[in-house]
Design an enzyme around this catalytic site. Structure first.
Site, PDB file in Angstrom:
ATOM      1  N   ARG A 211       4.650  -5.938   5.750  1.00  0.00           N
ATOM      2  CA  ARG A 211       5.470  -6.957   6.421  1.00  0.00           C
ATOM      3  C   ARG A 211       6.852  -6.392   6.745  1.00  0.00           C
ATOM      4  O   ARG A 211       7.410  -6.637   7.810  1.00  0.00           O
ATOM      5  CB  ARG A 211       5.621  -8.197   5.531  1.00  0.00           C
ATOM      6  N   CYS A 339      -9.236  -5.984   4.363  1.00  0.00           N
ATOM      7  CA  CYS A 339      -9.108  -5.970   2.891  1.00  0.00           C
ATOM      8  C   CYS A 339     -10.497  -6.017   2.258  1.00  0.00           C
ATOM      9  O   CYS A 339     -10.633  -6.343   1.083  1.00  0.00           O
ATOM     10  CB  CYS A 339      -8.235  -7.129   2.411  1.00  0.00           C
TER      11      CYS A 339
END
Ligand code: SAH
Length: 396
Positions: A211, A339
């Protein structure tokens, strides 16, 4: 002494310090160990290999605690492992900017099946193995003594527990739970997290550094954040100076928190666009409407928890990446993640390459990303590297 004797030749992975013993590697079990009980693991000629926690129903029949023949598995042993894990985080997480992190990352921190996440002064714990289930009370005591948290909340509400023969379980293990959601700080931004009702343990802590990276790339860019959840990437993109932002997620509740998170950081959520819907459909609609973006983030949920689901999951990844590429402006950038434990980085690259081919773009990997360092991967346990990300640039 309760023992596992391995089949001839099946000690190799264990000698390389891999912590899992599969049922098919076991020759015999001696002494009828109960779930989570410590067993001595021996190779077929009788030589001692390791101490492990026995799990009678799981394919992963035992998980190794220690390779030290003199070692004893007790509260002191667990306390030492937990202290080591906490020390590692002190090195890598700056508490003035970030008040939430993963303290214990299971196998990679030498405590197979234990997840502990710290959210400000509260801890959230997940018990994913028979061994940790057996030592749960001792682990809670160690965490209380070491960290003096306000609360320890259990979120053992994940499907993998069934493989170990356990039901889902949630609830307070220690202290009193603060009103939800609580507010944490991540990379200097304030974020609301619901420890009880949120996904996983409340927040996707593993994406913290990615992020921050997104923030660095966002200045002046039109940004599309797909699978935006509570706005982790959205918030960072706006802090980095994104010129416009569209966030898509199927969860209205997640959007609600995301908008509150913008407010907490002095950003006006009504200046941006929010779609509650299915990313697979919405990307097609955006394409039909002729929309395009400079930076697109694709951070979907786990499509393939294990290798068995990899092929079906691959179709899902290809689809969203294909439309991601189609929606990019010339010279644009795609941040794409998987993921899924069942899909390794090589396979993920191949899927994304196929998507670029079908979208007819020349695409190049600029950066390879993974999980933040509070989610370390033990070198002997490659399965621990579950989060794969590529930052991909397309030609202008
Ligand atoms: N990027 C987020 C985490 C994403 S988690 C962050 O940084 O915090 C995955 C998100 O995808 C969840 O919020 C879930 O609600 C959402 N989701 C799952 N399937 C979806 C779908 N088909 N379309 C849109 N959103 C979906």
């Amino acid at each position: 002494m309760k023992k596992l004797i391995l089949k001839k030749g099946r000690e190799k992975a264990i000698l390389r310090r891999h912590p899992w013993i599969f049922s098919g590697a076991i020759q015999s079990v001696q002494g009828q160990p109960t779930p989570g009980e410590t067993v001595a693991v021996h190779q077929s000629d009788g030589l001692f290999l390791a101490w492990a926690a026995y799990s009678p129903t799981s394919q992963i029949r035992a998980r190794i605690w220690s390779w030290d023949p003199e070692g004893e598995i007790n509260q002191d042993f667990l306390s030492d492992r937990i202290q080591q894990a906490i020390t590692l985080r002190r090195t890598w997480i700056d508490p003035s900017l970030t008040t939430a992190c993963r303290l214990i990352h299971a196998e990679s921190d030498g405590v197979p099946g234990l997840i502990v996440d710290k959210y400000h002064h509260s801890l959230v714990m997940q018990v994913l193995s028979a061994g940790v289930e057996r030592w749960r009370d001792e682990i809670v005591n160690i965490l209380v003594e070491t960290l003096s948290p306000d609360c320890i909340y259990e979120r053992s509400d994940v499907a993998v527990r069934q493989l170990e023969g356990f039901q889902a379980r949630t609830g307070i293990l220690y202290g009193s739970l603060p009103g939800q959601p609580i507010t944490i700080t991540e990379n200097g931004h304030r974020l609301q997290v619901d420890l009880v009702g949120g996904q996983k343990t409340g927040h996707y802590l593993d994406q913290r550094d990615n992020r921050r990276f997104c923030q660095q790339m966002s200045a002046g860019k039109s940004v599309l954040d797909c699978f935006s959840y509570t706005g982790g990437f959205t918030l960072h993109a706006l802090a980095g100076g994104a010129s416009s932002l569209l966030a898509i997620d199927s969860s209205e509740a997640a959007h609600h928190i995301a908008k509150a998170n913008l407010g907490l950081n002095q950003m006006a959520s009504d200046s941006y666009d929010w779609i509650t819907g299915d990313v697979f459909n919405e990307l097609r609609l955006l394409r039909d409407q002729g929309k395009s973006f400079d930076l697109i983030i694709l951070d979907p949920p786990k499509f393939a928890p294990t290798a068995n689901q990899a092929q079906k999951a691959a179709r899902g990844y290809k689809d969203i990446n294909l439309y991601g590429f189609k929606l990019l402006n010339p010279g644009g950038v795609l941040m794409t993640f998987s993921c899924s434990g069942g899909i390794d980085a090589g396979f993920f690259q191949k899927i994304v390459a196929d998507a670029a081919l079908d979208a007819e773009v020349e695409a190049k990997i600029l950066y390879r990303l993974g999980q933040a360092p509070d989610h370390p991967t033990h070198l002997a346990f490659p399965e621990g590297a579950y989060l794969k990300g590529f930052v991909i640039g397309i030609e202008g």
